[in-house]
Design an enzyme around this catalytic site. Structure first.
Site, mmCIF file in Angstrom:
data_model
loop_
_atom_site.group_PDB
_atom_site.id
_atom_site.type_symbol
_atom_site.label_atom_id
_atom_site.label_comp_id
_atom_site.label_asym_id
_atom_site.label_seq_id
_atom_site.Cartn_x
_atom_site.Cartn_y
_atom_site.Cartn_z
ATOM 1 N N TYR A 151 -15.680 73.825 56.285
ATOM 2 C CA TYR A 151 -15.384 74.703 57.520
ATOM 3 C C TYR A 151 -16.538 75.531 58.022
ATOM 4 C CZ TYR A 151 -12.856 78.283 60.070
ATOM 5 O OH TYR A 151 -12.238 79.303 61.132
ATOM 6 N N ASP A 246 -24.541 76.879 55.400
ATOM 7 C CA ASP A 246 -23.857 77.764 55.855
ATOM 8 C C ASP A 246 -23.370 78.630 54.479
ATOM 9 O OD1 ASP A 246 -21.496 79.304 56.644
ATOM 10 O OD2 ASP A 246 -20.216 77.545 57.692
ATOM 11 N N LYS A 274 -19.541 87.816 55.370
ATOM 12 C CA LYS A 274 -18.572 88.454 54.299
ATOM 13 C C LYS A 274 -19.304 89.511 53.755
ATOM 14 C CE LYS A 274 -15.715 84.283 54.123
ATOM 15 N NZ LYS A 274 -14.726 84.911 54.906
#
Length: 432
Positions: A151, A246, A274
């Site tokens: 994702y 990623d 994050k």
């Protein structure tokens, strides 16, 4: 087993959800929060502190979500809060350069060996979207390879379902994503070297880049094989494509230098999020200076953002990265997560339930599947009904786990051995 209702009454959460349903689609601002994968009513949070969440009904939970990863130091770490308060005293947003942006950029470049220059943005999705545009602009090519079960945010060109072979172009799996937006995306099975080679054989001179989670966290934790990593390097270099890591989830989580430092991956571009924002909204993408200088205003690849480098977010991010470098908590995090993994394994084993546990550093998933889990083909065969029952059993015993079989849990420096042991005891009780 599926969607067993909670045995703990939470009337204020129920009322809050009923209100939210009238105001927001599905009652939430991000789909995972709706508990669709486990059934029941979402828990509404009032506050957090250290390793714990407190809901609006006054229940306390040991938190293994950590805002889906960024709270590696636990909630409301005093030095992070102090950094935010200092920044807040000067203002919240300027739309102009600040020295704080350079400080965070320096900390990122210092930590991640593959990054020579970095651009700050406001979310992980924005980082991956921008990295893909940069890869296409730099190479002058259109096609992109992604991996099933990985994702990368809600970017149109990446919201595609896996095809039956690597040479099959992806089809959109969300209404509103046009065939044109996804026609240049190839979907390959993670850890499948043969499929990856097939994709490059068929389209090598058209492929701008390959994007992957170096440790997958969005189909549960799945680590890359050495053969897979070697193939990624060999094929991208042979065909002139860029390798995009990623690390929005794994960056500063599995190691200070990211998952790429653990698995010997040498990406051309890295996306971050994050932890980089210390719990506030931040994303970043960076790589070799030669590539990054293609971005406006140094180059012609467009990307902009009014709130990019927001002073509150950069303050929280810099404080978090400073603490991670100074305290280097990764050995302790690894030990705590190993203790949790071993305890949960024995609890599920005693219950006679087929399972496997995957862990990299302080990320972990208990799969209700005998394993091993190498990619989406195996992950998609998990017993999600069993997971739903396990989830609610732990929630009712004060342990907040991810509300999907296909998510990772996270351990923070605020967790103690007592928290870990209480979690194991809760699992043993729930599985009886």
């Amino acid at each position: 087993m599926a969607g067993q209702p909670s045995k703990v009454a939470r009337p204020r959460s129920v009322a809050a959800f009923e209100r939210a349903l009238t105001l927001m689609p599905g009652g939430v601002n991000s789909p995972a929060r709706a508990f669709g994968a486990v059934g029941g009513t979402p828990i509404f949070i009032d506050r957090a502190d250290g390793a714990y969440l407190y809901d609006v009904d006054g229940n306390r939970y040991i938190d293994y979500i950590g805002s889906w990863g960024p709270m590696i130091l636990g909630h409301r770490h005093p030095e992070v809060v102090a950094a935010i308060e200092r920044a807040l005293a000067h203002g919240t947003s300027y739309g102009a350069p600040t020295e704080a942006e350079s400080e965070l950029a320096e900390r990122i470049i210092d930590a991640v060996a593959s990054i020579e220059k970095v651009r700050l943005v406001s979310s992980g999705t924005e980082a991956t979207m921008s990295a893909i545009r940069l890869a296409r602009g730099y190479t002058g090519r259109d096609m992109l390879i992604k991996f099933a079960g990985n994702y990368h945010g809600h970017v149109d060109s990446l919201l595609v379902a896996a095809g039956s072979s690597a040479a099959t172009l992806g089809a959109p799996n969300s209404p509103g994503v046009t065939a044109g937006a996804s026609k240049d995306t190839l979907v390959v099975e993670y850890n499948d070297v043969a499929e990856l080679e097939q994709a490059f054989t068929a389209h090598g001179d058209k492929i701008a880049g390959v994007i992957l989670e170096p440790v997958v966290g969005n189909m549960g934790v799945v680590a890359p094989s050495r053969e897979f990593v070697d193939a990624l390097h060999r094929l991208t270099q042979k065909h002139g494509a860029l390798l995009v890591c990623d690390e929005v989830m794994t960056g500063f989580r599995v190691a200070f230098g990211g998952a790429q430092s653990v698995f010997g991956i040498q990406p051309d571009i890295t996306t971050l999020g994050k932890i980089v924002g210390g719990g506030l909204p931040v994303g970043a993408y960076g790589g070799r200076a030669e590539i990054m200088n293609y971005i406006l205003p140094a180059g012609k690849v467009f990307q902009a953002g009014t709130l990019s480098g927001n002073p509150l977010a950069t303050a929280a991010g810099s404080a978090t990265l400073r603490l991670l470098k100074e305290e280097s908590p990764y050995e302790r995090l690894d030990a705590l997560t190993s203790r949790l993994a071993n305890g949960l394994h024995h609890a599920v084993e005693r219950a006679g339930i087929p399972h496997t546990i995957a862990r990299v550093g302080s990320m972990m998933t208990l799969f209700f599947h005998p394993g091993p889990i190498r990619g989406w083909r195996e992950a998609s065969q998990c017993d999600t009904a069993r997971f739903a029952s396990y989830f609610w059993g732990l929630m009712d015993r004060g342990v907040y786990m991810p509300c999907s079989q296909f998510e990772a849990l996270f351990v923070s420096t605020a967790h103690t051995e007592a928290d870990i042991d209480a979690t194991i005891a809760a699992a043993e009780d729930a599985l009886r």
